[in-house]
Design a protein around this motif. Sequence first.
Motif, PDB file in Angstrom:
ATOM      1  N   VAL A 137      13.500  -0.117   1.863  1.00  0.00           N
ATOM      2  CA  VAL A 137      12.592  -0.448   2.958  1.00  0.00           C
ATOM      3  C   VAL A 137      11.365  -1.207   2.444  1.00  0.00           C
ATOM      4  CG1 VAL A 137      11.083   0.533   4.744  1.00  0.00           C
ATOM      5  CG2 VAL A 137      13.337   1.552   4.306  1.00  0.00           C
ATOM      6  N   PHE A 138      10.818  -0.780   1.318  1.00  0.00           N
ATOM      7  CA  PHE A 138       9.512  -1.281   0.887  1.00  0.00           C
ATOM      8  C   PHE A 138       9.530  -2.369  -0.181  1.00  0.00           C
ATOM      9  CE2 PHE A 138       8.487   2.743   2.861  1.00  0.00           C
ATOM     10  CZ  PHE A 138       7.386   2.398   3.620  1.00  0.00           C
ATOM     11  N   SER A 139      10.566  -2.511  -0.957  1.00  0.00           N
ATOM     12  CA  SER A 139      10.502  -3.416  -2.111  1.00  0.00           C
ATOM     13  C   SER A 139      10.296  -4.881  -1.742  1.00  0.00           C
ATOM     14  CB  SER A 139      11.738  -3.263  -2.993  1.00  0.00           C
ATOM     15  OG  SER A 139      12.891  -3.674  -2.307  1.00  0.00           O
ATOM     16  N   LYS A 140      10.703  -5.301  -0.550  1.00  0.00           N
ATOM     17  CA  LYS A 140      10.539  -6.704  -0.150  1.00  0.00           C
ATOM     18  C   LYS A 140       9.299  -6.941   0.716  1.00  0.00           C
ATOM     19  CE  LYS A 140      15.372  -7.808  -0.629  1.00  0.00           C
ATOM     20  NZ  LYS A 140      16.617  -8.183   0.018  1.00  0.00           N
ATOM     21  N   ARG A 141       8.532  -5.897   0.952  1.00  0.00           N
ATOM     22  CA  ARG A 141       7.316  -6.039   1.752  1.00  0.00           C
ATOM     23  C   ARG A 141       6.170  -6.586   0.910  1.00  0.00           C
ATOM     24  NH1 ARG A 141       6.951  -0.760   5.742  1.00  0.00           N
ATOM     25  NH2 ARG A 141       8.962  -1.129   6.763  1.00  0.00           N
ATOM     26  N   TYR A 142       5.199  -7.149   1.622  1.00  0.00           N
ATOM     27  CA  TYR A 142       3.975  -7.648   1.005  1.00  0.00           C
ATOM     28  C   TYR A 142       2.839  -6.683   1.335  1.00  0.00           C
ATOM     29  CZ  TYR A 142       6.491 -11.950   0.119  1.00  0.00           C
ATOM     30  OH  TYR A 142       7.406 -12.871  -0.349  1.00  0.00           O
ATOM     31  N   PRO A 143       1.759  -6.702   0.569  1.00  0.00           N
ATOM     32  CA  PRO A 143       0.658  -5.774   0.830  1.00  0.00           C
ATOM     33  C   PRO A 143       0.161  -5.774   2.277  1.00  0.00           C
ATOM     34  CG  PRO A 143       0.330  -6.779  -1.292  1.00  0.00           C
ATOM     35  CD  PRO A 143       1.519  -7.477  -0.661  1.00  0.00           C
ATOM     36  N   CYS A 144       0.142  -6.937   2.927  1.00  0.00           N
ATOM     37  CA  CYS A 144      -0.343  -6.986   4.311  1.00  0.00           C
ATOM     38  C   CYS A 144       0.574  -6.233   5.280  1.00  0.00           C
ATOM     39  CB  CYS A 144      -0.514  -8.438   4.773  1.00  0.00           C
ATOM     40  SG  CYS A 144       1.034  -9.347   4.875  1.00  0.00           S
ATOM     41  N   GLU A 145       1.769  -5.872   4.827  1.00  0.00           N
ATOM     42  CA  GLU A 145       2.725  -5.138   5.655  1.00  0.00           C
ATOM     43  C   GLU A 145       2.705  -3.640   5.373  1.00  0.00           C
ATOM     44  OE1 GLU A 145       6.268  -8.340   6.229  1.00  0.00           O
ATOM     45  OE2 GLU A 145       6.006  -7.572   4.173  1.00  0.00           O
ATOM     46  N   LEU A 146       1.715  -3.190   4.607  1.00  0.00           N
ATOM     47  CA  LEU A 146       1.627  -1.783   4.214  1.00  0.00           C
ATOM     48  C   LEU A 146       0.403  -1.124   4.832  1.00  0.00           C
ATOM     49  CD1 LEU A 146       2.241  -2.255   0.370  1.00  0.00           C
ATOM     50  CD2 LEU A 146       3.950  -1.615   2.088  1.00  0.00           C
ATOM     51  N   SER A 147       0.523   0.168   5.091  1.00  0.00           N
ATOM     52  CA  SER A 147      -0.655   0.943   5.477  1.00  0.00           C
ATOM     53  C   SER A 147      -1.475   1.206   4.218  1.00  0.00           C
ATOM     54  CB  SER A 147      -0.221   2.272   6.095  1.00  0.00           C
ATOM     55  OG  SER A 147       0.340   3.117   5.097  1.00  0.00           O
ATOM     56  N   GLY A 148      -2.668   1.727   4.376  1.00  0.00           N
ATOM     57  CA  GLY A 148      -3.504   2.051   3.225  1.00  0.00           C
ATOM     58  C   GLY A 148      -2.832   3.051   2.296  1.00  0.00           C
ATOM     59  N   GLY A 149      -2.204   4.065   2.855  1.00  0.00           N
ATOM     60  CA  GLY A 149      -1.519   5.069   2.045  1.00  0.00           C
ATOM     61  C   GLY A 149      -0.320   4.499   1.315  1.00  0.00           C
ATOM     62  N   GLN A 150       0.439   3.621   2.009  1.00  0.00           N
ATOM     63  CA  GLN A 150       1.584   2.992   1.370  1.00  0.00           C
ATOM     64  C   GLN A 150       1.142   2.080   0.227  1.00  0.00           C
ATOM     65  OE1 GLN A 150       3.183   1.177   4.881  1.00  0.00           O
ATOM     66  NE2 GLN A 150       4.482   2.939   5.372  1.00  0.00           N
ATOM     67  N   ALA A 151       0.059   1.333   0.443  1.00  0.00           N
ATOM     68  CA  ALA A 151      -0.463   0.463  -0.619  1.00  0.00           C
ATOM     69  C   ALA A 151      -0.909   1.297  -1.815  1.00  0.00           C
ATOM     70  CB  ALA A 151      -1.616  -0.387  -0.094  1.00  0.00           C
ATOM     71  N   GLN A 152      -1.516   2.442  -1.564  1.00  0.00           N
ATOM     72  CA  GLN A 152      -1.942   3.310  -2.665  1.00  0.00           C
ATOM     73  C   GLN A 152      -0.721   3.844  -3.414  1.00  0.00           C
ATOM     74  OE1 GLN A 152      -4.417   3.353  -4.308  1.00  0.00           O
ATOM     75  NE2 GLN A 152      -5.553   5.258  -4.390  1.00  0.00           N
ATOM     76  N   CYS A 153       0.346   4.176  -2.694  1.00  0.00           N
ATOM     77  CA  CYS A 153       1.577   4.635  -3.347  1.00  0.00           C
ATOM     78  C   CYS A 153       2.172   3.530  -4.216  1.00  0.00           C
ATOM     79  CB  CYS A 153       2.587   5.112  -2.306  1.00  0.00           C
ATOM     80  SG  CYS A 153       2.169   6.696  -1.564  1.00  0.00           S
ATOM     81  N   PRO A 164       3.266   5.787 -18.862  1.00  0.00           N
ATOM     82  CA  PRO A 164       2.058   5.790 -19.695  1.00  0.00           C
ATOM     83  C   PRO A 164       1.829   7.122 -20.386  1.00  0.00           C
ATOM     84  CG  PRO A 164       1.478   6.091 -17.405  1.00  0.00           C
ATOM     85  CD  PRO A 164       2.954   5.802 -17.436  1.00  0.00           C
ATOM     86  N   ARG A 165       1.194   7.032 -21.516  1.00  0.00           N
ATOM     87  CA  ARG A 165       0.791   8.239 -22.235  1.00  0.00           C
ATOM     88  C   ARG A 165      -0.446   8.844 -21.570  1.00  0.00           C
ATOM     89  NH1 ARG A 165      -0.597   8.586 -28.639  1.00  0.00           N
ATOM     90  NH2 ARG A 165      -0.640  10.842 -28.707  1.00  0.00           N
ATOM     91  N   VAL A 166      -1.277   7.973 -20.989  1.00  0.00           N
ATOM     92  CA  VAL A 166      -2.491   8.394 -20.303  1.00  0.00           C
ATOM     93  C   VAL A 166      -2.545   7.700 -18.943  1.00  0.00           C
ATOM     94  CG1 VAL A 166      -5.020   8.379 -20.364  1.00  0.00           C
ATOM     95  CG2 VAL A 166      -3.736   8.640 -22.497  1.00  0.00           C
ATOM     96  N   LEU A 167      -2.806   8.465 -17.918  1.00  0.00           N
ATOM     97  CA  LEU A 167      -2.968   7.904 -16.582  1.00  0.00           C
ATOM     98  C   LEU A 167      -4.397   8.163 -16.128  1.00  0.00           C
ATOM     99  CD1 LEU A 167      -1.653   6.601 -14.050  1.00  0.00           C
ATOM    100  CD2 LEU A 167      -1.246   8.914 -13.245  1.00  0.00           C
ATOM    101  N   VAL A 168      -5.090   7.093 -15.783  1.00  0.00           N
ATOM    102  CA  VAL A 168      -6.459   7.188 -15.281  1.00  0.00           C
ATOM    103  C   VAL A 168      -6.416   6.748 -13.824  1.00  0.00           C
ATOM    104  CG1 VAL A 168      -8.827   6.381 -15.549  1.00  0.00           C
ATOM    105  CG2 VAL A 168      -7.372   6.647 -17.565  1.00  0.00           C
ATOM    106  N   ALA A 169      -6.904   7.582 -12.948  1.00  0.00           N
ATOM    107  CA  ALA A 169      -6.831   7.282 -11.519  1.00  0.00           C
ATOM    108  C   ALA A 169      -8.199   7.450 -10.877  1.00  0.00           C
ATOM    109  CB  ALA A 169      -5.813   8.196 -10.847  1.00  0.00           C
ATOM    110  N   ASP A 170      -8.625   6.426 -10.170  1.00  0.00           N
ATOM    111  CA  ASP A 170      -9.917   6.415  -9.494  1.00  0.00           C
ATOM    112  C   ASP A 170      -9.693   6.709  -8.012  1.00  0.00           C
ATOM    113  OD1 ASP A 170     -12.531   6.062  -8.743  1.00  0.00           O
ATOM    114  OD2 ASP A 170     -12.694   3.993  -9.458  1.00  0.00           O
ATOM    115  N   GLU A 171      -9.938   7.941  -7.623  1.00  0.00           N
ATOM    116  CA  GLU A 171      -9.729   8.422  -6.252  1.00  0.00           C
ATOM    117  C   GLU A 171      -8.336   8.054  -5.733  1.00  0.00           C
ATOM    118  OE1 GLU A 171     -12.959   8.131  -3.472  1.00  0.00           O
ATOM    119  OE2 GLU A 171     -14.412   7.836  -5.076  1.00  0.00           O
ATOM    120  N   PRO A 172      -7.281   8.496  -6.428  1.00  0.00           N
ATOM    121  CA  PRO A 172      -5.934   8.080  -6.079  1.00  0.00           C
ATOM    122  C   PRO A 172      -5.409   8.642  -4.757  1.00  0.00           C
ATOM    123  CG  PRO A 172      -5.843   9.809  -7.717  1.00  0.00           C
ATOM    124  CD  PRO A 172      -7.292   9.435  -7.552  1.00  0.00           C
ATOM    125  N   MET A 173      -6.000   9.693  -4.261  1.00  0.00           N
ATOM    126  CA  MET A 173      -5.492  10.319  -3.038  1.00  0.00           C
ATOM    127  C   MET A 173      -6.300   9.962  -1.803  1.00  0.00           C
ATOM    128  SD  MET A 173      -2.959  11.977  -4.167  1.00  0.00           S
ATOM    129  CE  MET A 173      -2.337  12.720  -5.640  1.00  0.00           C
TER     130      MET A 173
END
Length: 193
Positions: A137-153, A164-173
């Motif tokens: 469903v999502f692999s062929k979509r562009y960012p403008c076709e995503l909700s905020g939550g989907q874009a974050q995912c 990654p050995r280390v994951l740094v996330a800035d307000e990921p949720m």
Amino acid sequence: SVEALKGVDFNLRVGESLALIGGSGSGKTTLIRSLLGLQEISEGRIEYCGKVVETVKNAKKLSLKDSAYVNMRRQCSLVFQHPFAALDPRWTVRKSVSEPLEIWRKNMSSDSNTVDSHVIDSKVDDVLNSVGLNPNVFSKRYPCELSGGQAQCVAIARALINNPRVLVADEPMSAIDVAERTRILDAFNVIRA
């Protein structure tokens, strides 16, 4: 006067997590940018695996190919606070998520075990599924076709694609609904093992 951080001191070991909590403007993003060498620090030092990390500016200036900065950046992934700003609006979800592996493949082109496009496609499908996005469903979509939550995912999937050995996330949720947060936390836990 503005004082973005002072006296920050912590150590993280393999398998550990650290959460930074603070109000807007308290310096969380400044700390993240400093940790990854993306922003100069005025005093103190940042170490990764026992070596002092140079800033991106100094690493480029000094051409430190095996510097702590370069080693850290190879082993770290970042989830930005604003996913739409982090995703190229001209790229599909598949291209955005696969980019870290494509970069790695180009850098390893002389290696006989180069990752081929079928392996990359399979990894993209796996990581999209891990963050709750159906690749069909999502692999062929562009960012403008995503909700905020989907874009974050998508941004999270992109950060996880290279294991990654280390994951740094800035307000990921911040843009993800409560029902999907557990799935994202499970995906984050994979790298803690």
